[in-house]
Motif scaffolding. Sequence first.
Motif, PDB file in Angstrom:
ATOM      1  N   VAL A   1      17.385 -15.633   2.380  1.00  0.00           N
ATOM      2  CA  VAL A   1      16.157 -15.048   1.773  1.00  0.00           C
ATOM      3  C   VAL A   1      15.018 -16.141   2.305  1.00  0.00           C
ATOM      4  O   VAL A   1      15.144 -17.217   2.542  1.00  0.00           O
ATOM      5  N   TYR A   2      13.835 -15.342   2.723  1.00  0.00           N
ATOM      6  CA  TYR A   2      12.858 -16.138   3.146  1.00  0.00           C
ATOM      7  C   TYR A   2      12.152 -17.366   2.479  1.00  0.00           C
ATOM      8  O   TYR A   2      12.048 -17.053   1.111  1.00  0.00           O
ATOM      9  N   GLU A   3      12.350 -18.490   2.811  1.00  0.00           N
ATOM     10  CA  GLU A   3      11.710 -19.579   2.290  1.00  0.00           C
ATOM     11  C   GLU A   3      10.185 -19.719   2.112  1.00  0.00           C
ATOM     12  O   GLU A   3       9.390 -19.893   3.201  1.00  0.00           O
TER      13      GLU A   3
ATOM     14  N   ASP B   1       2.198 -19.223   4.739  1.00  0.00           N
ATOM     15  CA  ASP B   1       1.859 -17.915   4.470  1.00  0.00           C
ATOM     16  C   ASP B   1       1.928 -17.384   2.972  1.00  0.00           C
ATOM     17  O   ASP B   1       0.957 -16.985   2.447  1.00  0.00           O
ATOM     18  N   SER B   2       3.081 -17.914   2.330  1.00  0.00           N
ATOM     19  CA  SER B   2       3.284 -17.383   0.931  1.00  0.00           C
ATOM     20  C   SER B   2       2.344 -18.007  -0.010  1.00  0.00           C
ATOM     21  O   SER B   2       1.860 -17.258  -0.863  1.00  0.00           O
ATOM     22  N   PHE B   3       2.120 -19.068   0.276  1.00  0.00           N
ATOM     23  CA  PHE B   3       0.979 -19.837  -0.577  1.00  0.00           C
ATOM     24  C   PHE B   3      -0.200 -19.407  -0.565  1.00  0.00           C
ATOM     25  O   PHE B   3      -1.065 -19.268  -1.495  1.00  0.00           O
TER      26      PHE B   3
ATOM     27  N   CYS C   1       9.117  -4.969  -3.997  1.00  0.00           N
ATOM     28  CA  CYS C   1      10.115  -4.243  -2.938  1.00  0.00           C
ATOM     29  C   CYS C   1      10.723  -5.016  -1.843  1.00  0.00           C
ATOM     30  O   CYS C   1       9.746  -5.870  -1.252  1.00  0.00           O
ATOM     31  N   ASP C   2      11.897  -4.587  -1.467  1.00  0.00           N
ATOM     32  CA  ASP C   2      12.351  -5.315  -0.012  1.00  0.00           C
ATOM     33  C   ASP C   2      13.369  -4.669   0.648  1.00  0.00           C
ATOM     34  O   ASP C   2      14.107  -3.753  -0.325  1.00  0.00           O
ATOM     35  N   ILE C   3      13.862  -4.661   1.635  1.00  0.00           N
ATOM     36  CA  ILE C   3      14.776  -4.012   2.429  1.00  0.00           C
ATOM     37  C   ILE C   3      16.016  -4.978   2.285  1.00  0.00           C
ATOM     38  O   ILE C   3      17.170  -4.367   2.471  1.00  0.00           O
ATOM     39  N   ASN C   4      15.885  -6.270   2.031  1.00  0.00           N
ATOM     40  CA  ASN C   4      16.867  -7.048   1.768  1.00  0.00           C
ATOM     41  C   ASN C   4      17.571  -7.477   0.658  1.00  0.00           C
ATOM     42  O   ASN C   4      16.948  -7.493  -0.335  1.00  0.00           O
ATOM     43  N   PRO C   5      18.867  -6.906   0.498  1.00  0.00           N
ATOM     44  CA  PRO C   5      19.481  -6.965  -0.836  1.00  0.00           C
ATOM     45  C   PRO C   5      19.514  -8.332  -1.278  1.00  0.00           C
ATOM     46  O   PRO C   5      19.407  -8.568  -2.576  1.00  0.00           O
TER      47      PRO C   5
ATOM     48  N   ARG D   1      14.892  -1.749  -4.146  1.00  0.00           N
ATOM     49  CA  ARG D   1      15.063  -1.698  -2.750  1.00  0.00           C
ATOM     50  C   ARG D   1      14.638  -0.465  -2.019  1.00  0.00           C
ATOM     51  O   ARG D   1      14.672   0.704  -2.542  1.00  0.00           O
ATOM     52  N   SER D   2      13.958  -0.858  -0.810  1.00  0.00           N
ATOM     53  CA  SER D   2      13.254   0.358  -0.078  1.00  0.00           C
ATOM     54  C   SER D   2      12.759  -0.347   1.161  1.00  0.00           C
ATOM     55  O   SER D   2      12.593  -1.380   1.475  1.00  0.00           O
ATOM     56  N   ASN D   3      13.131   0.866   2.332  1.00  0.00           N
ATOM     57  CA  ASN D   3      12.400   0.384   3.488  1.00  0.00           C
ATOM     58  C   ASN D   3      10.910   0.881   3.329  1.00  0.00           C
ATOM     59  O   ASN D   3      10.678   2.041   3.336  1.00  0.00           O
TER      60      ASN D   3
ATOM     61  N   LEU E   1       0.150  -5.856  -2.063  1.00  0.00           N
ATOM     62  CA  LEU E   1       0.054  -6.907  -0.972  1.00  0.00           C
ATOM     63  C   LEU E   1       1.354  -6.961  -0.296  1.00  0.00           C
ATOM     64  O   LEU E   1       2.369  -6.817  -0.409  1.00  0.00           O
ATOM     65  N   PHE E   2       1.152  -7.668   0.889  1.00  0.00           N
ATOM     66  CA  PHE E   2       2.504  -7.714   1.875  1.00  0.00           C
ATOM     67  C   PHE E   2       1.946  -9.006   2.921  1.00  0.00           C
ATOM     68  O   PHE E   2       1.184  -9.171   3.672  1.00  0.00           O
ATOM     69  N   ASN E   3       3.078  -9.915   2.861  1.00  0.00           N
ATOM     70  CA  ASN E   3       3.275 -10.782   3.740  1.00  0.00           C
ATOM     71  C   ASN E   3       4.383 -10.413   4.684  1.00  0.00           C
ATOM     72  O   ASN E   3       5.547 -10.602   4.554  1.00  0.00           O
TER      73      ASN E   3
ATOM     74  N   TYR F   1      14.484  -9.526   9.234  1.00  0.00           N
ATOM     75  CA  TYR F   1      13.579  -8.744   8.583  1.00  0.00           C
ATOM     76  C   TYR F   1      12.543  -9.593   8.090  1.00  0.00           C
ATOM     77  O   TYR F   1      11.438  -8.984   8.060  1.00  0.00           O
ATOM     78  N   ALA F   2      12.465 -10.747   7.709  1.00  0.00           N
ATOM     79  CA  ALA F   2      11.519 -11.667   7.314  1.00  0.00           C
ATOM     80  C   ALA F   2      10.576 -11.884   8.452  1.00  0.00           C
ATOM     81  O   ALA F   2       9.491 -12.454   8.095  1.00  0.00           O
ATOM     82  N   PHE F   3      11.256 -12.127   9.640  1.00  0.00           N
ATOM     83  CA  PHE F   3      10.530 -12.704  10.863  1.00  0.00           C
ATOM     84  C   PHE F   3       9.868 -11.582  11.925  1.00  0.00           C
ATOM     85  O   PHE F   3       8.946 -11.587  12.382  1.00  0.00           O
TER      86      PHE F   3
HETATM   87  C1  LIG Z   1       7.648 -13.307   5.725  1.00  0.00           C
HETATM   88  S1  LIG Z   1       8.728 -12.653   4.594  1.00  0.00           S
HETATM   89  C2  LIG Z   1       7.603 -12.808   3.042  1.00  0.00           C
HETATM   90  C3  LIG Z   1       8.490 -12.972   1.811  1.00  0.00           C
HETATM   91  C4  LIG Z   1       7.709 -13.421   0.641  1.00  0.00           C
HETATM   92  N1  LIG Z   1       6.939 -12.366   0.243  1.00  0.00           N
HETATM   93  C5  LIG Z   1       6.858 -14.592   0.758  1.00  0.00           C
HETATM   94  O1  LIG Z   1       5.690 -14.375   0.703  1.00  0.00           O
HETATM   95  O2  LIG Z   1       7.411 -15.666   0.507  1.00  0.00           O
HETATM   96  C6  LIG Z   1       8.760 -10.889   4.888  1.00  0.00           C
HETATM   97  C7  LIG Z   1       9.706 -10.127   3.705  1.00  0.00           C
HETATM   98  O3  LIG Z   1       9.539  -8.520   4.218  1.00  0.00           O
HETATM   99  C8  LIG Z   1      10.776  -7.956   3.844  1.00  0.00           C
HETATM  100  N2  LIG Z   1      10.506  -6.663   4.775  1.00  0.00           N
HETATM  101  C9  LIG Z   1      10.425  -6.626   6.092  1.00  0.00           C
HETATM  102  N3  LIG Z   1      10.577  -5.465   6.547  1.00  0.00           N
HETATM  103  C10 LIG Z   1      10.551  -4.600   5.335  1.00  0.00           C
HETATM  104  C11 LIG Z   1      10.819  -3.102   5.287  1.00  0.00           C
HETATM  105  N4  LIG Z   1      10.624  -2.412   6.550  1.00  0.00           N
HETATM  106  N5  LIG Z   1      10.861  -2.902   3.956  1.00  0.00           N
HETATM  107  C12 LIG Z   1      10.648  -3.509   2.927  1.00  0.00           C
HETATM  108  N6  LIG Z   1      10.631  -4.860   3.009  1.00  0.00           N
HETATM  109  C13 LIG Z   1      10.646  -5.342   4.356  1.00  0.00           C
HETATM  110  C14 LIG Z   1      11.541  -9.067   4.589  1.00  0.00           C
HETATM  111  O4  LIG Z   1      13.236  -8.677   4.116  1.00  0.00           O
HETATM  112  C15 LIG Z   1      11.117 -10.386   3.866  1.00  0.00           C
HETATM  113  O5  LIG Z   1      11.597 -10.375   2.653  1.00  0.00           O
END
Ligand SMILES: C[S@@+](CC[C@H](N)C(=O)[O-])C[C@H]1O[C@@H](n2cnc3c(N)ncnc32)[C@H](O)[C@@H]1O
Length: 197
Positions: free
Chosen positions: A17-19, A23-25, A66-70, A85-87, A102-104, A122-124
């Motif tokens: 899981v993304y640490e 960016d998150s802060f 929402c996230d794609i990563n279970p 869970r969703s893409n 919001l979206f990081n 998927y996080a990067f």
């Molecule tokens: C940079 S991380 C940010 C995680 C968290 N929001 C944070 O700021 O610490 C990006 C997140 O987006 C999710 N993600 C990437 N592609 C996605 C998609 N197509 N649908 C849903 N989630 C997705 C990743 O699994 C990851 O958890």
Amino acid sequence: MAPISYRNAYVSIEKDVYEPAEDSFLLADVAVDRISDGMNVLEMGVGSGFVSAVIAANKNVEPIGCDINPDALECAYKNGIQVFRSNLFAGLTKKGYFDIILFNPPYLPTSEDEKVEGWLNYAFDGGVEGRDTIATFFAEVSGYLKPGGSVLLFISSLTGKREVFDIIKRERFSGYVVAETRSFFEKLMVIECKHNC
Ligand SMILES: C[S@@+](CC[C@H](N)C(=O)[O-])C[C@H]1O[C@@H](n2cnc3c(N)ncnc32)[C@H](O)[C@@H]1O
């Protein structure tokens, strides 16, 4: 991994899981400034739930994550966030419902040999130019916002600021950088976007 404590939120982080990082802060700080009690909030790509947990600890709001990563969803749920869970928006039926989304996102330009194993990629992985997920997100997001609702998007200068603004304009949003900070070799920023309905 040690739990993180920030602005009255306590968040545990699990493997794959993304640490939460700078960016998150930054996104969490902007979100707390912009969100009012009672708003309907969606965090796309919720990861550990850190940003949503900071919002919930400071506002009378129950963000949906929402996230794609279970593995991320399990972690965010344990951190007290409602998840599904969703893409991107594929599994979401709440059209016209959210005041703020919001979206990081995964925002780094990533070649084949830079990919990492498993769900964590998927996080990067923003694709070769770093903007693949951002472009798909913007093509879909307007339908899920209330009239007058807004998007808070984190990006880095490595993502290509001008090119991200081109995507925002193409999808008929107006965007403004509302927070910016420097980190080593990149600039980090949050863009607030409103749809020009
Ligand atoms: C940079 S991380 C940010 C995680 C968290 N929001 C944070 O700021 O610490 C990006 C997140 O987006 C999710 N993600 C990437 N592609 C996605 C998609 N197509 N649908 C849903 N989630 C997705 C990743 O699994 C990851 O958890």
